[in-house]
Design a protein around this motif. Structure first.
Motif, short mmCIF file in Angstrom:
data_model
loop_
_atom_site.label_atom_id
_atom_site.label_comp_id
_atom_site.label_asym_id
_atom_site.label_seq_id
_atom_site.Cartn_x
_atom_site.Cartn_y
_atom_site.Cartn_z
N THR A 43 -4.35 13.66 -1.72
CA THR A 43 -3.87 12.29 -1.01
C THR A 43 -4.20 11.34 -1.96
N TYR A 55 -12.58 0.33 -3.04
CA TYR A 55 -11.68 0.41 -3.87
C TYR A 55 -11.59 -0.76 -4.53
N VAL A 114 -9.34 7.29 0.51
CA VAL A 114 -8.36 7.93 0.17
C VAL A 114 -8.30 7.83 -1.48
N THR A 148 0.95 -1.08 0.04
CA THR A 148 0.04 0.12 0.08
C THR A 148 0.79 1.09 -0.12
N PHE A 186 -3.17 7.37 -3.52
CA PHE A 186 -3.15 5.94 -3.18
C PHE A 186 -2.75 5.08 -4.14
N MET A 238 0.85 5.33 0.15
CA MET A 238 -0.11 6.63 0.19
C MET A 238 0.64 7.58 0.07
#
Lengths: 792, 335
Positions: free
Chosen positions: A417, B220, A601, A378, A419, A380
């Motif tokens: 922001t 998501y 996000v 992940t 992702f 960010m």
């Protein structure tokens, strides 16, 4: 742009029409290093008129025909004078430093009575060489923390170098490093500033009426100029401290005309702390920061000089857990670069053109790799990147006027922001960018109306255009079952205009000289701010996100009135002032009360979660300083009130801003015991920060849940602390000098509140009581430190 | 966000914490709703009052906070309504899957797709909340299996394969109820009040999954299909990493006492897989951010869907899947 060319043309005409006059211009520099002396005082003895050098050490006078004595002075340097009887356009004053003891000062005005005579209100100038003696946390000297010891400027919390000026937010300070905007001036949550003081020449902080050449922030300007580097000889300075070391190397590229400086710093408490950390629940984590500052200048012709300066700094946090196969890597920091060109059209017209790059970036990367599980990552990230072109002119038509005009254009790219991630063979990326153009045009005149009255008036027009490509997610508020985020997206293509803002920003200040030792000043300023820093936390965090004004976020708008009385005693030995200010702010931003950080996000616009409100601040600032002598220092006290009003927060009622500080007192004393030994001390007292505390508790599925009370309705205990430092200079040799500094932070070990949290103690269901306790955390106890600094 | 707290490390080495006294102005109590209506089940609602913040919380104070004499009605979007029956009785006899209740419907059962509204009236106070029971987004039984913990094959965790429906907006809460190979950690809650064993040997209540408290949505991953691990959560009665005890009440340590996150090989497990509507899901999700223990989070109010009070009323549609925690078994489904 067309207007600007026309403007220059007009001014040039004006310049050439006054043939009767003589025009004198030049630079003031240090004879030892060739370093520019910014704000040095240049006086025409016969007329008793004077001016100060600009950020490039430049000055200019237009005088009637005659013979004059031009004298230049700068505290800490020997005064120098020359006779002039005809136009001369490249006078270089090389000033020699005074011997060590004769002129010990901490914060000095460039001119002993500058505080009385200039029109600036709430302007503070600091020489970095003068903050040396002030005791500091862990031996890491820091200009931002020194600035917080002056009235009207508040620190955020313990040890923090984030600052708040006259009730404004931390995003309302325009922080410039060689003209490049620095978006996050703090390392490690603000405990250290990103500026390595060894590479800095001087710092100006304007908290009152900023002249029209500055724009884009409501509350203050912190203008930091890097050192140019020694153009006479090579040298190195450095320091070894408990948590970090640093080194600076400088020298001529071409003797007397061009030079460079490189400065680097790195902390190493990650290495020292590791053995301790590994025995705690934080095992596997490490943190360090480093920064690199560099600058070079080159004199192309006597009338043209270029400067190239750069900054790069990173904080890095790592965490590894072998048990869970977990890796966290979190780097963040600033990068800036500025290329500047000084050009002297003639003795009256000075120009600087700058091309500037500026970037702030934050990343949070997590990966998990376990034998039995799919690998997941992940990432960010958020940040801001600017390209900036500036054109500034200084025009000196005659001794009574000093005109500045210019333009400023910035292309912003925001990544608030975003992702990206992968899970097994699935990949995911959600990035939302905002693009915007920001511009400003200004003219400012400092006009010496009479011996007693000095006016400074300016007008700035600023504008902001948000452009595509951009996608605005519109929240669905229908009753549709389980709608997760959005059902409508408005799409803008590249080049489409999403929203346009703009407005005039008048600036005005006025000085009336009552007599040689006292004056009265008045200032008014109005300005817009198109950028907003959104923060969910109570301390400055790398995750704080910069957002532009957009189709739903209006620019911040501020007005400030200030009034001051200044008086010096004993031939300027003692300096006092009282300033009052009143400030209003509109369109401030906060997150909605229901906002959950980190959720959604990249799949929606973060500014959909903002709410808007107003702010108000007023206060009285008192200042007493003794600039010179064996014992010197100052006392600053601020009495103020800062409040906020948001329709959707706190039921629409006014509430105290987080950093509302009714009382704020600083005392700085410096005592030169012997030629080699110096003792200094700092004492600060401030009202506690305001805080939201709970109203009640209720139980949901066995867990205690907090119902929060009125926003910021509780005030923590006051903050106070005393530090001392002892500096011992080793015997100087011709080539080499060094010193030891022993400092003790928080000498009486006050446990100042840093934050308060509420922790349930006990578990339901076992027949025992659960009690919620308020826990107050203090972070810095008494901390002695020692550092060794050298210079050769 | 949580992880940022790790960075404080350097300063926590120096820091010190002390308990302080804070006086909270008394501003009265509020009604708290903790209720739900599930498909094919009666509505179950607990109504209490909020408690003074620093007072000890225990069975007595919770008992005293119960509101047993309000008029509670439930109505649905096809015009049916009913007054809920108070079911006040001693402590912990009327358990829901996760807590307990003091009002229930006796006719109306949850139906997918309908919206339910409850109103609570007592004296001048009127509190109401609405929620819709979404269509269940099921997890298929044969997509579940247990896997050994990487470093210790006496423990296991659950792996699920999820095929997300194509429509965005699926909000899930996932729980498990366990019958451990050791005595249950929450079977006989309150011996003094004569609490009832609901299912012998089983934990009385369901526990949320560990990660995100078992709150998932498809923001998501809409329309995707993928496998994901689920770790056993921690019941409100359990310390983090608490050890289980054996029949002699001795702590089972090392490789045989399950810690937070894992099941013992041989445990019986019920997976409760619930679809909830977005608004009540927001409430559950927001609890994690309600009271951050540090300077790096601002306190945030729980996202209540109750007007005039606190708490949540939630429409849910659930399935219950019985499993045997044993990766060695061919078929890990059981009854």
């Amino acid at each position: 742009m067309k207007n600007l060319v026309y403007f220059i043309f007009l001014i040039s005409l004006f310049a050439f029409s006054q043939k009767e006059d003589i025009v004198i211009s030049g630079y003031v520099k240090s004879a030892e290093s060739g370093e520019t002396l910014i704000g040095a005082n240049v006086v025409v003895k016969e007329l008793n008129v004077g001016c100060t050098t600009n950020n490039y050490g430049f000055f200019s006078f237009t005088l009637q025909k005659g013979t004059y004595t031009l004298e230049t002075s700068y505290i800490g340097y020997k005064t120098k004078a020359i006779n002039i009887s005809k136009s001369t356009d490249n006078i270089i004053f090389n000033l020699n430093t005074m011997s060590y003891l004769t002129d010990e000062v901490i914060v000095k005005a460039k001119k002993e009575d500058a505080n009385i005579k200039n029109a600036d209100m709430g302007k503070i100038e600091l020489e970095v060489s003068q903050v040396d003696q002030i005791p500091v946390l862990m031996g890491e000297k820091d200009i931002l923390k020194t600035i917080q010891l002056l009235p009207g400027i508040q620190s955020g919390s313990e040890g923090s170098s984030g600052f708040y000026v006259r009730g404004g937010g931390p995003d309302q300070n325009l922080i410039l490093l060689d003209e490049a905007v620095v978006y996050n001036a703090s390392h490690l949550f603000g405990f250290f500033s990103v500026f390595n003081s060894d590479a800095i020449n001087n710092v100006d902080l304007i908290k009152g009426s900023m002249p029209a050449n500055y724009g884009g922030r409501l509350s203050s300007v912190l203008d930091i100029n890097m050192k140019d580097g020694n153009n006479k000889q090579f040298g190195a300075t450095g320091g070894i401290g408990l948590i970090s070391s640093k080194i600076t190397v400088e020298g001529p590229i071409k003797k007397d005309t061009s030079s460079f400086i490189i400065s680097a710093r790195r902390t190493y408490f990650d290495i020292f702390a590791k053995p301790f950390v590994d025995t705690t629940s934080f095992a596997g984590s490490s943190y360090y920061f480093y920064d690199l500052t560099t600058k070079a200048n080159y004199q192309i012709t006597p009338k043209d000089k270029i400067f190239l300066s750069g900054y790069f700094g990173r904080d890095v946090f790592n965490f590894n857990s072998d048990d869970w196969g977990f890796n966290i890597n979190m780097p963040w920091g600033n990068a800036t670069a500025s290329l500047r060109w000084n050009h002297l059209f003639n003795s009256r017209l000075f120009m600087n053109t700058s091309l500037i790059f500026s970037e702030y970036k934050y990343e949070f990367n997590v990966s998990q790799e376990l034998d039995s599980l799919p690998t997941s990552t992940t990432n960010m990230f958020s940040g801001i990147r600017d390209w900036n072109l500036k054109n500034d002119f200084s025009y000196y038509p005659n001794v009574k006027h000093k005109i500045k005009f210019g333009s400023n254009y910035t292309y912003h790219k925001f990544t608030p922001t975003s992702f990206s991630g992968s899970y097994d063979d699935l990949e995911l990326e959600e990035i939302i960018n905002y693009y915007a153009h920001e511009y400003g045009l200004y003219i400012n005149d400092e006009y010496n109306l009479s011996d007693r009255i000095l006016l400074n008036f300016g007008l700035r027009y600023s504008g902001f255009i948000q452009v595509g490509p951009f996608e605005r997610h519109i929240k669905d508020d229908s009753e549709q079952i389980g709608q997760v985020s959005t059902d409508t997206i408005i799409k803008y293509n590249s080049g489409d205009i999403v929203e346009t803002y703009g407005g005039f920003e008048p600036r005005f200040s006025f000085r009336y000289l009552i007599n040689e030792s006292s004056s009265l000043k008045f200032g008014f300023i109005q300005n817009y701010q198109y950028l907003h820093l959104t923060s969910i936390a109570s301390s400055s965090l790398p995750t704080d996100v910069w957002l532009p004004s957009s189709d739903i976020v209006k620019p911040q708008f501020g007005r400030q009135l200030s009034l001051g009385y200044y008086k010096n005693f004993n031939n300027n030995k003692y300096e006092t002032s009282a300033e009052f200010y009143y400030k209003t702010m509109e369109n401030l931003v906060e997150y909605e009360e229901s906002y959950i950080p980190g959720l959604a996000v990249g799949v929606e616009n973060i500014d959909n979660n903002l709410t808007f409100g107003d702010g108000k601040s007023y206060g009285l600032e008192l200042f007493l300083a003794k600039r010179t002598g064996v014992l010197n220092g100052w006392v600053g006290y601020t009495l103020s009130k800062t409040t906020r009003e948001f329709n959707e927060l706190n039921n629409g009622n006014w509430y105290h801003a987080k950093y509302d500080r009714p009382h704020d007192l600083s005392i700085v004393l410096n005592y030169q015991i012997t030629k080699r030994l110096n003792l200094s001390t700092v004492f600060v007292y401030a009202s506690g920060n305001s805080l939201t505390i709970p109203r009640s508790v209720y139980i949901i599925e066995g867990n205690p849940i907090t119902e929060w009370g009125d926003r910021n309705s509780y005030r923590m205990d006051p903050y106070h602390r005393m530090d001392v430092a002892l500096t011992l200079k080793n015997k100087e040799t011709k080539k080499y000098e060094s010193s030891w500094t022993l400092s003790i932070y928080n000498i009486y070990n006050r446990q100042n509140p840093y934050f308060i949290y509420f922790e349930p103690d006990g578990l339901l269901g076992g027949g025992d009581d659960v009690e919620i306790k308020a826990q107050q955390v203090s972070i810095f106890p008494i901390i002695p430190s020692i550092s060794w600094n050298f210079n050769f | 966000m949580k992880n940022i707290n790790y960075i404080l490390i350097v300063f926590l080495l120096f820091s010190c914490t002390k308990e302080i006294d804070i006086v909270i102005p008394n501003s009265g109590t509020q009604f708290v709703v903790n209720g739900y209506i599930e498909n094919n089940q009666f509505a179950k609602v607990l109504i209490t009052r909020s408690l003074p913040y620093f007072d000890p919380i225990n069975d007595n104070s919770i008992g005293e906070s119960l509101v047993n004499d309000a008029t509670v009605t439930i109505s649905n979007s096809i015009g049916e309504s009913e007054t809920l029956t108070p079911t006040y009785s001693p402590w912990f006899t009327n358990l829901t899957d996760t807590w307990y209740y003091n009002y229930t419907s006796s006719n109306m059962k949850g139906v997918e797709g309908l919206t339910y509204t409850i109103t609570i009236e007592k004296n001048d106070t009127l509190v109401s909340a609405s929620s819709t029971i979404p269509k269940l987004a099921p997890i298929t039984k044969d997509s579940l299996r247990f896997l050994y913990r990487a470093d210790d094959s006496t423990y296991c965790y659950l792996l699920g394969h999820w095929e997300d429906p194509d429509t965005i907006g699926n909000c899930i809460r996932a729980f498990t109820q366990t019958k451990p190979i050791w005595p249950s950690t929450f079977d006989n809650i309150h011996p003094e009040s004569g609490a009832i064993n609901h299912k012998d040997g089983w934990d009385d209540l369901f526990i949320s999954m560990l990660e995100g408290e078992g709150n998932y949505n498809d923001e998501y991953v809409n329309g995707w299909s993928f496998s994901f691990p689920m770790y056993k959560g921690r019941g409100f009665w359990q310390e983090w990493g608490a050890q289980e005890t054996n029949n002699n009440n001795d702590e089972v340590d090392g490789s045989t006492g399950a810690t937070t996150g894992f099941w013992n090989i041989g445990d019986s497990v019920v997976l409760k897989w619930s679809s909830v509507d977005r608004e009540s899901w927001d409430f559950w999700r927001s609890l994690e951010f309600n009271n951050p223990a540090g300077p790096f989070g601002a306190p945030s109010e729980a996202n209540s869907n109750v007007s005039g009070g606190l708490g949540v009323f939630s429409g849910t549609s659930s399935e219950y899947i019985y499993l045997k925690a044993d990766p060695g078994l061919e078929n890990q489904l059981s009854n």
